[in-house]
Design a protein around this motif. Structure first.
Motif, PDB file in Angstrom:
ATOM      1  N   VAL A  77       0.854  -1.181   0.000  1.00  0.00           N
ATOM      2  CA  VAL A  77       0.000   0.000   0.000  1.00  0.00           C
ATOM      3  C   VAL A  77       0.893   1.235   0.000  1.00  0.00           C
ATOM      4  O   VAL A  77       1.746   1.395   0.887  1.00  0.00           O
ATOM      5  CB  VAL A  77      -0.939   0.027   1.227  1.00  0.00           C
ATOM      6  CG1 VAL A  77      -1.773   1.306   1.237  1.00  0.00           C
ATOM      7  CG2 VAL A  77      -1.848  -1.197   1.221  1.00  0.00           C
ATOM      8  N   VAL A  78       0.695   2.093  -0.987  1.00  0.00           N
ATOM      9  CA  VAL A  78       1.488   3.318  -1.115  1.00  0.00           C
ATOM     10  C   VAL A  78       0.597   4.505  -0.783  1.00  0.00           C
ATOM     11  O   VAL A  78      -0.408   4.752  -1.463  1.00  0.00           O
ATOM     12  CB  VAL A  78       2.058   3.462  -2.545  1.00  0.00           C
ATOM     13  CG1 VAL A  78       2.882   4.744  -2.655  1.00  0.00           C
ATOM     14  CG2 VAL A  78       2.899   2.238  -2.904  1.00  0.00           C
ATOM     15  N   VAL A  79       0.960   5.231   0.264  1.00  0.00           N
ATOM     16  CA  VAL A  79       0.223   6.417   0.695  1.00  0.00           C
ATOM     17  C   VAL A  79       1.039   7.651   0.336  1.00  0.00           C
ATOM     18  O   VAL A  79       2.208   7.759   0.730  1.00  0.00           O
ATOM     19  CB  VAL A  79      -0.042   6.376   2.216  1.00  0.00           C
ATOM     20  CG1 VAL A  79      -0.508   7.734   2.723  1.00  0.00           C
ATOM     21  CG2 VAL A  79      -1.074   5.307   2.551  1.00  0.00           C
ATOM     22  N   GLY A  80       0.451   8.567  -0.405  1.00  0.00           N
ATOM     23  CA  GLY A  80       1.169   9.794  -0.768  1.00  0.00           C
ATOM     24  C   GLY A  80       0.552  10.449  -1.981  1.00  0.00           C
ATOM     25  O   GLY A  80       0.020   9.766  -2.871  1.00  0.00           O
ATOM     26  N   GLY A  81       0.606  11.762  -2.014  1.00  0.00           N
ATOM     27  CA  GLY A  81       0.076  12.502  -3.142  1.00  0.00           C
ATOM     28  C   GLY A  81       0.963  12.393  -4.359  1.00  0.00           C
ATOM     29  O   GLY A  81       2.157  12.071  -4.268  1.00  0.00           O
ATOM     30  N   GLN A  82       0.380  12.644  -5.516  1.00  0.00           N
ATOM     31  CA  GLN A  82       1.140  12.635  -6.763  1.00  0.00           C
ATOM     32  C   GLN A  82       1.956  13.908  -6.864  1.00  0.00           C
ATOM     33  O   GLN A  82       1.408  15.006  -6.879  1.00  0.00           O
ATOM     34  CB  GLN A  82       0.186  12.496  -7.954  1.00  0.00           C
ATOM     35  CG  GLN A  82      -0.526  11.159  -7.988  1.00  0.00           C
ATOM     36  CD  GLN A  82      -1.435  11.008  -9.202  1.00  0.00           C
ATOM     37  OE1 GLN A  82      -1.759  11.981  -9.868  1.00  0.00           O
ATOM     38  NE2 GLN A  82      -1.846   9.778  -9.490  1.00  0.00           N
ATOM     39  N   GLY A  83       3.277  13.744  -6.901  1.00  0.00           N
ATOM     40  CA  GLY A  83       4.170  14.886  -6.965  1.00  0.00           C
ATOM     41  C   GLY A  83       4.544  15.229  -8.403  1.00  0.00           C
ATOM     42  O   GLY A  83       3.853  15.957  -9.086  1.00  0.00           O
ATOM     43  N   TRP A  84       5.648  14.663  -8.887  1.00  0.00           N
ATOM     44  CA  TRP A  84       6.127  14.963 -10.231  1.00  0.00           C
ATOM     45  C   TRP A  84       6.917  13.770 -10.771  1.00  0.00           C
ATOM     46  O   TRP A  84       7.467  12.977 -10.013  1.00  0.00           O
ATOM     47  CB  TRP A  84       6.986  16.228 -10.242  1.00  0.00           C
ATOM     48  CG  TRP A  84       8.143  16.172  -9.291  1.00  0.00           C
ATOM     49  CD1 TRP A  84       9.419  15.770  -9.557  1.00  0.00           C
ATOM     50  CD2 TRP A  84       8.124  16.509  -7.893  1.00  0.00           C
ATOM     51  NE1 TRP A  84      10.198  15.829  -8.427  1.00  0.00           N
ATOM     52  CE2 TRP A  84       9.425  16.287  -7.388  1.00  0.00           C
ATOM     53  CE3 TRP A  84       7.129  16.980  -7.014  1.00  0.00           C
ATOM     54  CZ2 TRP A  84       9.753  16.522  -6.058  1.00  0.00           C
ATOM     55  CZ3 TRP A  84       7.466  17.209  -5.702  1.00  0.00           C
ATOM     56  CH2 TRP A  84       8.771  16.985  -5.241  1.00  0.00           C
ATOM     57  N   LEU A  85       6.913  13.630 -12.082  1.00  0.00           N
ATOM     58  CA  LEU A  85       7.676  12.586 -12.773  1.00  0.00           C
ATOM     59  C   LEU A  85       7.400  11.196 -12.195  1.00  0.00           C
ATOM     60  O   LEU A  85       8.307  10.392 -11.974  1.00  0.00           O
ATOM     61  CB  LEU A  85       9.182  12.898 -12.700  1.00  0.00           C
ATOM     62  CG  LEU A  85       9.630  14.261 -13.272  1.00  0.00           C
ATOM     63  CD1 LEU A  85      11.134  14.445 -13.084  1.00  0.00           C
ATOM     64  CD2 LEU A  85       9.257  14.401 -14.740  1.00  0.00           C
ATOM     65  N   TYR A  86       6.113  10.906 -11.976  1.00  0.00           N
ATOM     66  CA  TYR A  86       5.738   9.642 -11.348  1.00  0.00           C
ATOM     67  C   TYR A  86       5.107   8.640 -12.315  1.00  0.00           C
ATOM     68  O   TYR A  86       4.777   7.521 -11.924  1.00  0.00           O
ATOM     69  CB  TYR A  86       4.758   9.894 -10.196  1.00  0.00           C
ATOM     70  CG  TYR A  86       3.547  10.705 -10.596  1.00  0.00           C
ATOM     71  CD1 TYR A  86       2.463  10.115 -11.226  1.00  0.00           C
ATOM     72  CD2 TYR A  86       3.501  12.073 -10.336  1.00  0.00           C
ATOM     73  CE1 TYR A  86       1.360  10.858 -11.611  1.00  0.00           C
ATOM     74  CE2 TYR A  86       2.405  12.830 -10.713  1.00  0.00           C
ATOM     75  CZ  TYR A  86       1.334  12.220 -11.342  1.00  0.00           C
ATOM     76  OH  TYR A  86       0.244  12.962 -11.721  1.00  0.00           O
ATOM     77  N   ASP A  87       4.931   9.013 -13.583  1.00  0.00           N
ATOM     78  CA  ASP A  87       4.235   8.141 -14.531  1.00  0.00           C
ATOM     79  C   ASP A  87       4.929   6.792 -14.695  1.00  0.00           C
ATOM     80  O   ASP A  87       4.270   5.749 -14.844  1.00  0.00           O
ATOM     81  CB  ASP A  87       4.108   8.826 -15.894  1.00  0.00           C
ATOM     82  CG  ASP A  87       3.133   9.991 -15.871  1.00  0.00           C
ATOM     83  OD1 ASP A  87       2.319  10.034 -14.927  1.00  0.00           O
ATOM     84  OD2 ASP A  87       3.196  10.853 -16.755  1.00  0.00           O
ATOM     85  N   ALA A  88       6.273   6.791 -14.698  1.00  0.00           N
ATOM     86  CA  ALA A  88       7.009   5.532 -14.876  1.00  0.00           C
ATOM     87  C   ALA A  88       6.702   4.555 -13.749  1.00  0.00           C
ATOM     88  O   ALA A  88       6.592   3.335 -13.982  1.00  0.00           O
ATOM     89  CB  ALA A  88       8.507   5.809 -14.949  1.00  0.00           C
TER      90      ALA A  88
END
Length: 396
Positions: A250-261
């Motif tokens: 489970v990954v908790v955290g907002g979408q920041g930047w350069l995360y598509d990969a």
């Protein structure tokens, strides 16, 4: 320019708090949390605040009711800008153009830049907190414009400041080495963990697990989705582990930047049914997520401090984190350290914790004890001591 403080009144200290966010996104994590906790401690603890008056410069958004503690010292007040400083260009415009004017009008004796940068032309003395130099160590993890801004302003602010606060001994050493700053100019003041991060009653966590439909075993990762947090490396490690475990990542955290990969990697590795992205979680809900986890993993490639591992330890969650940078300094012997660049090693550390209940019990006991000294009151008092030194003595 050096201003001498009149003895007839308390010192006026300005804090550039424009990165304080209430947006309910990744912007509310990390440095925003640091600013928020520092302000709360200075406002609510007379010993931490000392005899100074504090002005927190913020954007136009109202500060939510209850943000400051009920029993405040009355020493801190907010000064709102008309500029929408949640946007980077407007924030920088305030920082370098309007900030110096605001400092002059407020007759500040000292201004504190809590996130790597100072209003360079502000009168009086300055203190800057440097959280990390990731933009130098991992330049490709940021966009070009942001990297150039941080590289230039952090270096200039380090020279302009009378004193630099580093959030760890590791960051101090990085500042000395990479920015060529004299070591005597840098004070180490650790970040801290809120008392809400603690072991919670089993019945409360059972209800929470049912509400979130969590499986029996959960591997939790908390952090903004951005390259430096090494989610791709974690997914590669979990792919090695998934065939032999029923645990869910489970990954908790907002979408920041350069995360598509990283998001695409889940499907590529065939992990769609075993990985859950819970998105941004408000601070008030985070302790329950930590307590619901079987273990916590933080495979970041570079950390100047690393709040999530400390929060996990405070909650008594067995933890695996990356070796190197500031991690060993923060977690001590209360967590397993491994090479975050080696998926096989990371998978082995996770498997070891999942398979060894005795080790998990040992780390559950060590965690809260390791986290206990890291309090925001202590951070605020040490920060105020830096202010006092700068106000009393000439800059170094």
């Amino acid at each position: 320019m050096t201003a001498r403080r009149p003895t007839a009144r308390p010192a006026r200290i300005g804090i550039d708090a424009h990165l304080l966010s209430f947006a309910g996104s990744y912007r509310q994590a990390g440095v925003s949390r640091y600013i928020a906790e520092l302000l709360r401690a200075l406002a609510g603890d007379a010993d931490a605040a000392g005899d100074h008056d504090y002005l927190a410069f913020v954007g136009p958004e109202p500060v939510p009711p209850g943000f400051l503690p009920a029993s405040t010292t009355g020493r801190l007040r907010f000064v709102h800008s008309r500029l929408p400083t949640a946007r980077p260009l407007e924030r920088i415009a305030w920082e370098q153009a309007l900030g110096p004017v605001a400092a002059l009008r407020a007759r500040l004796d000292l201004i504190h830049g809590p996130v790597n940068a100072l209003p360079l032309a502000a009168p009086g003395r300055g203190v800057v907190t440097i959280h990390d130099l990731a933009f130098l160590a991992h330049p490709r993890a940021l966009g070009a414009a942001r990297r150039r801004y941080l590289t230039l302003l952090t270096a200039l602010s380090a020279r302009r400041a009378a004193r630099i606060i580093a959030v760890s001994a590791f960051t101090r050493d990085e500042v000395v080495r990479r920015l060529r700053v004299p070591a005597r100019k840098v004070a180490v003041v650790h970040n801290a963990v809120d008392p809400a991060f603690a072991p919670l009653p089993a019945a409360e966590i059972a209800r929470f697990r049912a509400e979130q439909r969590l499986p029996e075993r959960v591997i939790l990762c908390v952090g903004t989705l951005e390259p430096r947090k090494n989610l791709v490396g974690l997914l590669d490690a979990f792919a090695r582990l998934a065939p032999r475990t029923d645990a869910e990542l489970v990954v908790v955290g907002g979408q920041g930047w350069l995360y598509d990969a990283a998001l695409a990697r889940v499907a590529t590795l065939g992990l769609t049914g075993s990985v859950r992205f819970a998105g941004f979680v408000p601070d008030a809900d985070l302790p329950r997520w930590y307590n619901a986890a079987t273990l916590f993993v933080y495979p970041s490639l570079y950390e100047g401090f690393g709040l999530p591992p400390l929060e996990a330890l405070a909650c008594g969650v067995p933890t695996v984190t990356g070796a190197g940078t500031a991690m060993a300094e923060i977690v001590g012997d209360a967590a397993l350290l491994t090479d975050p660049r080696d998926p096989a090693a990371l998978a082995a550390a996770l498997a070891r914790l999942l398979d060894d209940p005795a080790l998990r019990a040992t780390l559950r006991e060590r965690g809260p004890r390791q986290a206990a000294p890291f309090t925001w009151a202590r951070t605020a008092a040490a920060t105020r001591a830096v202010y006092d030194e700068v106000l009393t003595h000439r800059p170094r």
